[in-house]
Design an enzyme around this catalytic site. Structure first.
Site, PDB file in Angstrom:
ATOM      1  N   GLU A 199      -5.250  -8.896   0.960  1.00 58.51           N
ATOM      2  CA  GLU A 199      -5.720  -8.432   2.172  1.00 58.51           C
ATOM      3  C   GLU A 199      -7.924  -8.579   2.030  1.00 58.51           C
ATOM      4  OE1 GLU A 199      -3.889  -5.201   4.075  1.00 58.51           O
ATOM      5  OE2 GLU A 199      -2.415  -5.528   4.172  1.00 58.51           O
TER       6      GLU A 199
ATOM      7  N   GLU B 219       1.299  -1.500  -0.114  1.00 58.48           N
ATOM      8  CA  GLU B 219      -0.181   0.268   0.215  1.00 58.48           C
ATOM      9  C   GLU B 219       1.119   1.475  -0.018  1.00 58.48           C
ATOM     10  OE1 GLU B 219      -3.170  -0.038   3.414  1.00 58.48           O
ATOM     11  OE2 GLU B 219      -3.422  -2.063   2.295  1.00 58.48           O
TER      12      GLU B 219
HETATM   13  C1  GBH Z   1      -4.502  -2.865   5.280  1.00 57.65           C
HETATM   14  O1  GBH Z   1      -4.776  -1.452   5.072  1.00 57.65           O
HETATM   15  C2  GBH Z   1      -3.152  -2.172   5.826  1.00 57.65           C
HETATM   16  O2  GBH Z   1      -2.657  -3.202   5.020  1.00 57.65           O
HETATM   17  C3  GBH Z   1      -2.945  -3.565   7.252  1.00 57.65           C
HETATM   18  O3  GBH Z   1      -1.845  -3.192   7.902  1.00 57.65           O
HETATM   19  C4  GBH Z   1      -4.286  -3.038   7.987  1.00 57.65           C
HETATM   20  O4  GBH Z   1      -3.966  -3.650   9.194  1.00 57.65           O
HETATM   21  C5  GBH Z   1      -5.224  -3.493   7.389  1.00 57.65           C
HETATM   22  O5  GBH Z   1      -5.521  -2.961   6.105  1.00 57.65           O
HETATM   23  C6  GBH Z   1      -6.604  -2.667   7.723  1.00 57.65           C
HETATM   24  O6  GBH Z   1      -6.269  -1.480   8.020  1.00 57.65           O
HETATM   25  O7  GBH Z   1      -8.214   8.695   6.763  1.00 57.65           O
HETATM   26  O8  GBH Z   1      -6.158   9.440   6.116  1.00 57.65           O
HETATM   27  O9  GBH Z   1      -6.213   8.459   7.754  1.00 57.65           O
HETATM   28  C7  GBH Z   1      -5.816  -0.274   4.789  1.00 57.65           C
HETATM   29  C8  GBH Z   1      -5.592   0.680   4.334  1.00 57.65           C
HETATM   30  C9  GBH Z   1      -5.506   2.953   5.312  1.00 57.65           C
HETATM   31  C10 GBH Z   1      -7.378   2.729   5.234  1.00 57.65           C
HETATM   32  C11 GBH Z   1      -5.579   3.719   6.087  1.00 57.65           C
HETATM   33  C12 GBH Z   1      -7.644   3.342   6.787  1.00 57.65           C
HETATM   34  C13 GBH Z   1      -6.649   5.568   7.750  1.00 57.65           C
HETATM   35  C14 GBH Z   1      -6.562   6.737   5.925  1.00 57.65           C
HETATM   36  N1  GBH Z   1      -5.810   1.682   5.636  1.00 57.65           N
HETATM   37  N2  GBH Z   1      -6.657   4.610   6.073  1.00 57.65           N
HETATM   38  S1  GBH Z   1      -7.023   8.561   6.991  1.00 57.65           S
END
Ligand code: GBH
Length: 459
Positions: free
Chosen positions: A365, A167
């Site tokens: 995932e 990611e």
């Molecule tokens: C994945 O991220 C990861 O690869 C993994 O490590 C994680 O545990 C899993 O999914 C579950 O979340 O609104 O700007 O604060 C998923 C993508 C990235 C989604 C961060 C939520 C918050 C962005 N995630 N995002 S923000």
């Protein structure tokens, strides 16, 4: 649950984790600090000030976790390797004790009949490299390729498939524009430079892995299903800008060997900054992939928002004049994410339609966070998670029926773990972790997934 989705022969099932989220042992055996140690130890950054210092203690309990995987019946296990264990300062001396840990883990997996699928970068940059400019500088991409080569030299006789990055969207934009992930900065040009250097780092590492004899190399993206909040032209344009920021920044260079054509429309003035892009980079980045990893959780909806976000907590340094809108009328997980399985099918068919030469896909995932619900007798009846997985696996078979070449699926996650800025409150595991004792308890979803895999094997 009846009506189990059916998959073609040879389709592979797995489970996924990441180093900082499960390992703990943050200062053991010569591991250097990473940007996530710094970030999580900075007051106010993570929920409750939680850190990955001990996490699931997987570093010591990996035999038990491999045994959980064996009983689950998975073909593959996706984990990540911590760069600061392998090369604590990012360059300079290699730490054999760090490599020894992954060596033991790989052997344990193979002895259990499980194929290891390591990811080289799941967000834990050595802090020493951050101090030299982090992913904002080109040198980090070059050092990433060195680390890939060092690791492949040690594990390459037993690892067939490698994932370079997890990611890169999150590292670039959540880490450098929104500031909700490490390193937690908010500056536009550095965020865009980070995106470029991650792509370049992927390309250089892929080369190094191939030179070391890797059978297959891929990269994992969190591609998003994006739709406009209304059918107004303004919202349609906002959704197109979001499509560029979330998806095209990655898929255009990686799958089509070009940069997105609408960068100025997407983030305005910032698009004039191209100084970090060099002649020849696109060839490195766009070299054919053996597979594309995709992480999918939920769809995003965007509305036009022709102003800078007023809430400082949500402000971003790469402003695409769009704000996230909800998806009404559906269940939401503990992350408050809407559950809309058909968007998973659509994401995959849209991607294949845009890139007819799409490499084979691995879903690296997919899963859901649900409230912690242990029973008095210790069982965990996580019905909502079972339903989520069931519906998304059905949606995946619909994509297969539509001709998308998907070869495997990894549930996120084997274990409840450190959910980044959310700390330990959000639980994605199909195995419950009691953080006081580190005791593992398989949830109903674990047993359900084991049943699905067993049914697939015997079909
Ligand atoms: C994945 O991220 C990861 O690869 C993994 O490590 C994680 O545990 C899993 O999914 C579950 O979340 O609104 O700007 O604060 C998923 C993508 C990235 C989604 C961060 C939520 C918050 C962005 N995630 N995002 S923000």
């Amino acid at each position: 649950m009846s009506d189990l989705p059916r998959f073609p022969a040879g389709f592979r099932f797995g489970a996924a984790t990441a180093a900082y989220q499960i390992e703990g042992a943050a200062t053991e055996d010569g591991r250097g600090p990473s940007i996530w140690d710094t970030y999580s130890h900075t007051p106010g950054r993570t929920e409750g000030g939680e850190t990955g210092d001990s996490a699931c203690d997987h570093y010591h309990r990996y035999p038990e976790d491999v045994e959980l995987l064996r009983r689950l019946g998975v073909d593959d296990y996706r984990f990540s390797i911590a760069w600061p264990r392998v090369r604590p300062a990012g360059d300079g001396p290699v730490n054999d004790k760090g490599l020894d840990f992954y060596d033991r883990l790989v052997d344990e997996l193979l002895a259990a009949g499980i194929e290891p699928v390591p990811t080289l970068y799941h967000w834990d940059l050595p802090q020493a490299l951050e101090d030299r400019g982090g992913w904002r500088v080109r040198e980090t991409a070059e050092l990433f390729a060195e680390y890939a080569a060092i690791t492949a030299e040690r594990l390459g006789d037993r690892v067939r498939r490698w994932i370079t990055l997890n990611e890169p969207f999150c590292t670039s934009f959540v880490g450098h524009a929104v500031g909700r992930h490490a390193p937690g900065t908010r500056e536009g040009v550095p965020a865009l430079a980070t995106a470029h250097h991650l792509l370049l780092g992927h390309g250089l590492a892929a080369r190094a892995l191939r030179a070391a004899g890797a059978a297959e190399v891929g990269v994992t993206l969190n591609l998003d299903h994006i739709s406009p909040a209304t059918d107004s032209p303004a919202d349609a344009a906002a959704a197109r800008r979001a499509e560029t920021l979330h998806n095209l920044v990655w898929t255009e260079p990686l799958l089509a060997g070009r940069y997105p054509g609408n960068e100025a429309e997407t983030w305005g003035e910032l698009a004039r900054h191209q100084e970090f892009r060099r002649e020849g980079d696109l060839e490195v980045i766009g070299a054919p992939l053996d597979f594309l990893g995709i992480n999918f959780y939920r769809p995003l909806v965007f509305a036009d928002a022709p102003y800078t976000e007023p809430d400082p907590a949500l402000r971003t340094a790469v402003d695409i004049r769009a704000r996230e809108a909800g998806w009404p009328g559906v269940r939401r997980t503990a992350m408050d994410w809407p559950v809309v399985p058909h968007t998973f099918t659509e994401l995959l068919t849209r991607l294949r339609d845009r890139y007819p030469n799409l490499p084979p896909v691995l879903i690296t995932e997919n899963g859901s966070a649900e409230p912690d619900q242990p029973d008095a007798d210790g069982a965990v009846h996580d019905t909502d998670r079972v339903e989520y997985l069931h519906a998304h696996l059905h949606a995946l078979t619909a994509a297969l029926d539509a001709g998308v070449d998907v070869r495997g699926y990894f549930v996120w996650s084997l274990l409840d773990n450190f959910e980044w800025a959310y700390g330990y409150a959000k639980r994605f595991g199909i195995v419950r972790v009691d953080y006081a004792t580190h005791q593992r308890t398989p949830k109903d979803s674990y047993h359900w997934y084991a049943g699905l895999i067993a049914a697939h094997r015997s079909s």
